[in-house]
Write a protein that holds these residues in place. Structure first.
Motif, PDB file in Angstrom:
ATOM      1  N   ASP A  24     -45.277 -20.256 -23.312  1.00 53.14           N
ATOM      2  CA  ASP A  24     -45.814 -20.963 -22.150  1.00 53.14           C
ATOM      3  C   ASP A  24     -45.711 -20.124 -20.879  1.00 53.14           C
ATOM      4  O   ASP A  24     -45.969 -20.591 -19.790  1.00 53.14           O
ATOM      5  N   ARG A  25     -45.365 -18.854 -21.023  1.00 54.39           N
ATOM      6  CA  ARG A  25     -45.205 -17.950 -19.883  1.00 54.39           C
ATOM      7  C   ARG A  25     -46.398 -17.004 -19.791  1.00 54.39           C
ATOM      8  O   ARG A  25     -46.817 -16.422 -20.788  1.00 54.39           O
ATOM      9  N   ARG A  56     -50.781 -13.383 -26.526  1.00 58.48           N
ATOM     10  CA  ARG A  56     -52.229 -13.341 -26.373  1.00 58.48           C
ATOM     11  C   ARG A  56     -52.521 -12.512 -25.126  1.00 58.48           C
ATOM     12  O   ARG A  56     -51.928 -12.713 -24.078  1.00 58.48           O
ATOM     13  N   VAL A  57     -53.423 -11.550 -25.276  1.00 56.66           N
ATOM     14  CA  VAL A  57     -53.813 -10.680 -24.169  1.00 56.66           C
ATOM     15  C   VAL A  57     -55.246 -11.026 -23.777  1.00 56.66           C
ATOM     16  O   VAL A  57     -56.123 -11.115 -24.639  1.00 56.66           O
TER      17      VAL A  57
END
Length: 113
Positions: A24-25, A56-57
């Motif tokens: 969540d960051r 995820r990027v």
């Protein structure tokens, strides 16, 4: 002792906006990529990032008339004072094709390096 280069794909210098999402960051704002390959990306950040975790990027490339945004699943693999390295684990076909074109179009010939 210097670590041997373990890369298997060509990497190119690419400074563009990159957002790193871990659980969540989200690391956004002043994060930029330093280089990229079909295997992964190095993202500049001074924030501590857990290693060997899924992430995820989101890579955003802006041109004069359009913006390209790619979301790629990965895993953090290394961090140093300059930032964090992410190995890609899942690329959608469109993202793979865009990424391949970015790498091909930004390669520096061996004689120019």
């Amino acid at each position: 002792m210097e670590r041997p280069d373990q890369r298997t794909k060509t990497r190119v210098k690419l400074e563009t906006s990159a957002n790193l999402q871990i659980s969540d960051r989200s690391l956004a704002g002043n994060t930029l990529s330093r280089d990229i390959s079909l295997d992964g990306i190095f993202i500049r950040t001074s924030e501590p990032v857990p290693i060997n975790v899924p992430c995820r990027v989101t890579i955003t490339i802006s041109g004069t008339s359009s913006t390209l945004s790619m979301q790629i699943k990965g895993r953090t693999v290394r961090q140093d004072q300059a930032g964090v390295a992410v190995r890609f684990t899942e690329l959608e076909l469109d993202s793979y094709l865009h990424l391949r074109n970015i790498v091909l179009n930004n390669q520096v010939p061996d004689s120019a390096a």
